[in-house]
Design a protein around this motif. Sequence first.
Motif, PDB file in Angstrom:
ATOM      1  N   LEU A 187       0.751  -1.164   0.043  1.00 10.38           N
ATOM      2  CA  LEU A 187      -0.102  -0.016  -0.019  1.00 10.38           C
ATOM      3  C   LEU A 187       0.735   1.381   0.225  1.00 10.38           C
ATOM      4  CD1 LEU A 187      -3.016  -0.715   2.389  1.00 10.38           C
ATOM      5  CD2 LEU A 187      -3.122  -0.604  -0.081  1.00 10.38           C
ATOM      6  N   ALA A 188       2.031   1.269   0.734  1.00 10.71           N
ATOM      7  CA  ALA A 188       2.876   2.550   0.660  1.00 10.71           C
ATOM      8  C   ALA A 188       3.508   2.790  -0.674  1.00 10.71           C
ATOM      9  CB  ALA A 188       3.815   2.325   2.003  1.00 10.71           C
ATOM     10  N   SER A 189       3.816   1.602  -1.220  1.00 11.13           N
ATOM     11  CA  SER A 189       4.089   1.771  -2.424  1.00 11.13           C
ATOM     12  C   SER A 189       3.470   2.313  -3.630  1.00 11.13           C
ATOM     13  CB  SER A 189       4.912   0.370  -3.104  1.00 11.13           C
ATOM     14  OG  SER A 189       3.985  -0.461  -3.137  1.00 11.13           O
ATOM     15  N   LEU A 190       2.295   1.783  -3.390  1.00  9.73           N
ATOM     16  CA  LEU A 190       1.266   2.250  -4.359  1.00  9.73           C
ATOM     17  C   LEU A 190       0.855   3.650  -4.279  1.00  9.73           C
ATOM     18  CD1 LEU A 190      -1.229  -0.949  -4.522  1.00  9.73           C
ATOM     19  CD2 LEU A 190       0.516  -0.102  -6.222  1.00  9.73           C
ATOM     20  N   ASP A 191       1.050   3.943  -3.099  1.00  2.30           N
ATOM     21  CA  ASP A 191       0.342   5.389  -2.503  1.00  2.30           C
ATOM     22  C   ASP A 191       1.506   6.724  -3.134  1.00  2.30           C
ATOM     23  OD1 ASP A 191      -1.332   7.378  -0.655  1.00  2.30           O
ATOM     24  OD2 ASP A 191       0.655   7.930   0.021  1.00  2.30           O
ATOM     25  N   THR A 192       2.643   6.286  -3.648  1.00  2.00           N
ATOM     26  CA  THR A 192       3.557   7.149  -4.180  1.00  2.00           C
ATOM     27  C   THR A 192       2.928   7.463  -5.970  1.00  2.00           C
ATOM     28  OG1 THR A 192       4.835   5.587  -5.138  1.00  2.00           O
ATOM     29  CG2 THR A 192       5.424   6.214  -2.815  1.00  2.00           C
ATOM     30  N   GLY A 193       2.182   6.629  -6.483  1.00  5.01           N
ATOM     31  CA  GLY A 193       1.645   6.669  -7.787  1.00  5.01           C
ATOM     32  C   GLY A 193       2.710   6.524  -8.704  1.00  5.01           C
ATOM     33  N   SER A 194       3.953   6.001  -8.252  1.00  2.00           N
ATOM     34  CA  SER A 194       4.863   5.653  -9.197  1.00  2.00           C
ATOM     35  C   SER A 194       4.919   4.350  -9.916  1.00  2.00           C
ATOM     36  CB  SER A 194       6.318   5.412  -8.447  1.00  2.00           C
ATOM     37  OG  SER A 194       7.503   4.970  -9.295  1.00  2.00           O
ATOM     38  N   PRO A 195       4.766   4.419 -11.413  1.00  5.41           N
ATOM     39  CA  PRO A 195       4.684   3.327 -12.077  1.00  5.41           C
ATOM     40  C   PRO A 195       5.667   1.924 -11.658  1.00  5.41           C
ATOM     41  CG  PRO A 195       5.417   4.744 -13.535  1.00  5.41           C
ATOM     42  CD  PRO A 195       5.359   5.380 -11.985  1.00  5.41           C
ATOM     43  N   PHE A 196       6.772   2.323 -11.518  1.00  2.00           N
ATOM     44  CA  PHE A 196       7.844   1.228 -11.170  1.00  2.00           C
ATOM     45  C   PHE A 196       7.526   0.544  -9.818  1.00  2.00           C
ATOM     46  CE2 PHE A 196      10.795   3.616 -13.884  1.00  2.00           C
ATOM     47  CZ  PHE A 196      11.152   2.471 -15.004  1.00  2.00           C
ATOM     48  N   GLU A 197       7.152   1.411  -9.031  1.00  2.00           N
ATOM     49  CA  GLU A 197       6.869   1.018  -7.559  1.00  2.00           C
ATOM     50  C   GLU A 197       5.668   0.245  -7.506  1.00  2.00           C
ATOM     51  OE1 GLU A 197       7.298   3.116  -3.994  1.00  2.00           O
ATOM     52  OE2 GLU A 197       8.939   4.670  -4.743  1.00  2.00           O
ATOM     53  N   GLY A 198       4.550   0.474  -8.449  1.00  2.00           N
ATOM     54  CA  GLY A 198       3.562  -0.163  -8.722  1.00  2.00           C
ATOM     55  C   GLY A 198       3.847  -1.710  -9.210  1.00  2.00           C
ATOM     56  N   MET A 199       4.781  -1.555 -10.161  1.00  2.00           N
ATOM     57  CA  MET A 199       5.088  -2.866 -10.746  1.00  2.00           C
ATOM     58  C   MET A 199       5.825  -3.870  -9.770  1.00  2.00           C
ATOM     59  SD  MET A 199       8.019  -3.275 -13.714  1.00  2.00           S
ATOM     60  CE  MET A 199       9.061  -2.505 -12.746  1.00  2.00           C
ATOM     61  N   GLY A 200       6.530  -3.081  -8.847  1.00  2.00           N
ATOM     62  CA  GLY A 200       7.364  -4.151  -7.910  1.00  2.00           C
ATOM     63  C   GLY A 200       6.221  -4.208  -6.823  1.00  2.00           C
ATOM     64  N   ALA A 201       5.026  -3.667  -6.589  1.00  2.00           N
ATOM     65  CA  ALA A 201       3.970  -4.139  -5.533  1.00  2.00           C
ATOM     66  C   ALA A 201       3.077  -5.262  -6.147  1.00  2.00           C
ATOM     67  CB  ALA A 201       3.131  -3.040  -5.346  1.00  2.00           C
ATOM     68  N   SER A 202       3.227  -5.282  -7.413  1.00  2.00           N
ATOM     69  CA  SER A 202       2.424  -6.087  -7.998  1.00  2.00           C
ATOM     70  C   SER A 202       3.190  -7.492  -7.933  1.00  2.00           C
ATOM     71  CB  SER A 202       2.072  -6.052  -9.681  1.00  2.00           C
ATOM     72  OG  SER A 202       1.587  -7.122 -10.430  1.00  2.00           O
ATOM     73  N   ARG A 203       4.448  -7.605  -8.293  1.00  2.00           N
ATOM     74  CA  ARG A 203       5.314  -8.718  -8.268  1.00  2.00           C
ATOM     75  C   ARG A 203       5.298  -9.224  -6.924  1.00  2.00           C
ATOM     76  NH1 ARG A 203      10.157  -6.377 -11.818  1.00  2.00           N
ATOM     77  NH2 ARG A 203       9.454  -6.565 -13.649  1.00  2.00           N
ATOM     78  N   GLU A 204       5.536  -8.311  -5.811  1.00  2.00           N
ATOM     79  CA  GLU A 204       5.267  -8.769  -4.379  1.00  2.00           C
ATOM     80  C   GLU A 204       4.048  -9.367  -4.139  1.00  2.00           C
ATOM     81  OE1 GLU A 204       7.082  -8.595  -0.432  1.00  2.00           O
ATOM     82  OE2 GLU A 204       7.868  -8.485  -2.307  1.00  2.00           O
ATOM     83  N   ALA A 205       3.194  -8.770  -4.336  1.00  2.00           N
ATOM     84  CA  ALA A 205       1.866  -9.669  -4.207  1.00  2.00           C
ATOM     85  C   ALA A 205       1.644 -11.047  -4.839  1.00  2.00           C
ATOM     86  CB  ALA A 205       0.459  -8.644  -4.551  1.00  2.00           C
ATOM     87  N   LEU A 206       2.070 -11.228  -5.951  1.00  2.00           N
ATOM     88  CA  LEU A 206       2.043 -12.183  -6.591  1.00  2.00           C
ATOM     89  C   LEU A 206       2.845 -13.448  -6.001  1.00  2.00           C
ATOM     90  CD1 LEU A 206       1.496 -14.228  -9.045  1.00  2.00           C
ATOM     91  CD2 LEU A 206       3.593 -13.353 -10.287  1.00  2.00           C
ATOM     92  N   PHE A 207       4.056 -13.125  -5.506  1.00  2.00           N
ATOM     93  CA  PHE A 207       4.937 -14.006  -4.899  1.00  2.00           C
ATOM     94  C   PHE A 207       4.570 -14.379  -3.601  1.00  2.00           C
ATOM     95  CE2 PHE A 207       8.720 -12.632  -7.887  1.00  2.00           C
ATOM     96  CZ  PHE A 207       8.239 -13.475  -8.850  1.00  2.00           C
ATOM     97  N   GLY A 208       4.061 -13.294  -3.046  1.00  2.00           N
ATOM     98  CA  GLY A 208       3.422 -13.637  -1.602  1.00  2.00           C
ATOM     99  C   GLY A 208       2.319 -14.752  -1.682  1.00  2.00           C
ATOM    100  N   ALA A 209       1.362 -14.571  -2.802  1.00  2.00           N
ATOM    101  CA  ALA A 209       0.302 -15.396  -2.677  1.00  2.00           C
ATOM    102  C   ALA A 209       0.545 -16.835  -3.055  1.00  2.00           C
ATOM    103  CB  ALA A 209      -0.620 -14.722  -4.038  1.00  2.00           C
TER     104      ALA A 209
END
Length: 308
Positions: A113-135
């Motif tokens: 959530l903190a990474s998505l709050d920045t609005g950065s596309p790169f951080e959003g990409m990392g958040a997507s990968r983190e959520a996938l591997f966590g799942a």
Amino acid sequence: MDMWLYLAHFALALVLAPLPLGIIAKVKALFAGRHGKPVLQPYYDIIKLLRKGEVLGEGTTWVFCAGPVIAMASAVAALALLPLGGAASPFAFQGDFMLCAYLLGMGRFATVLASLDTGSPFEGMGASREALFGAIAEPVLFLAFLALIGTAGSMGEDNLTLSALFNGFPVKAWLHGRPELVLLIFVMGVLLLLENCRIPVDDPTTHLELTMIHEVMVLDHSGPNMAFVLYGSAVKLWIFSTLLIGLVVPPMPFFAHAAASLFGTACVACLVGVVESVMARLRMHVVPALVGLAGSVAAFVLILTLVR
């Protein structure tokens, strides 16, 4: 008396948590033929960041600042549920392994959530990968827990707490009829590398945003919040090292067990450093296959415990 011994070891774990990161970096430097940074460099970095100011993006909200604090607090709370130095946690209860897993999940959720709050596309990409591997990692962790519960149950143990499951198995359990414990060590080792974003899953030292997973999510953090990120990551590494060591070190008196656990933590850090020195990072699409292999091994161990 046991509670005070546990609290002493818990406080020691909180103090020593950044040390394995320094050991890993030192081992990697030695493999590369360099002197490398001091083993205490993570402490220096955290202290320096705590003394610095913080820069916030214009579009960030309180979520951005709360993420690192929640992630660090959830890791510390999860550590308090583990057996330390052979002493059972005073906070243990039946099924506490579920709370431990979801505390770690809450820390990941706060970081995302903190990474998505920045609005950065790169951080959003990392958040997507983190959520996938966590799942995909969470089912493997629960399969490992269930396999341990089955192993402990077949030995007459009905205590479903982390303090019972990860407080060591007698030597005879390894020598007679429990070879599947070796497979669980492999599973927990893969989870340690995955959950802490270490090679071959992720490279914590890379600066190429397109290949980052965890590190790209914290690019905009600075000052104290970055210190919280580093310390929370160190505590999380200590948690998975403790779980791994809990499978290997047999039951023994508290002080002997505490010394063996601390030595084992240093050994785990050295092994991680060796793995990162001799292996390259896997391609992104290969990582789920590695996690699937660990999940298959955990499921196989669970089946073995059920058919006994």
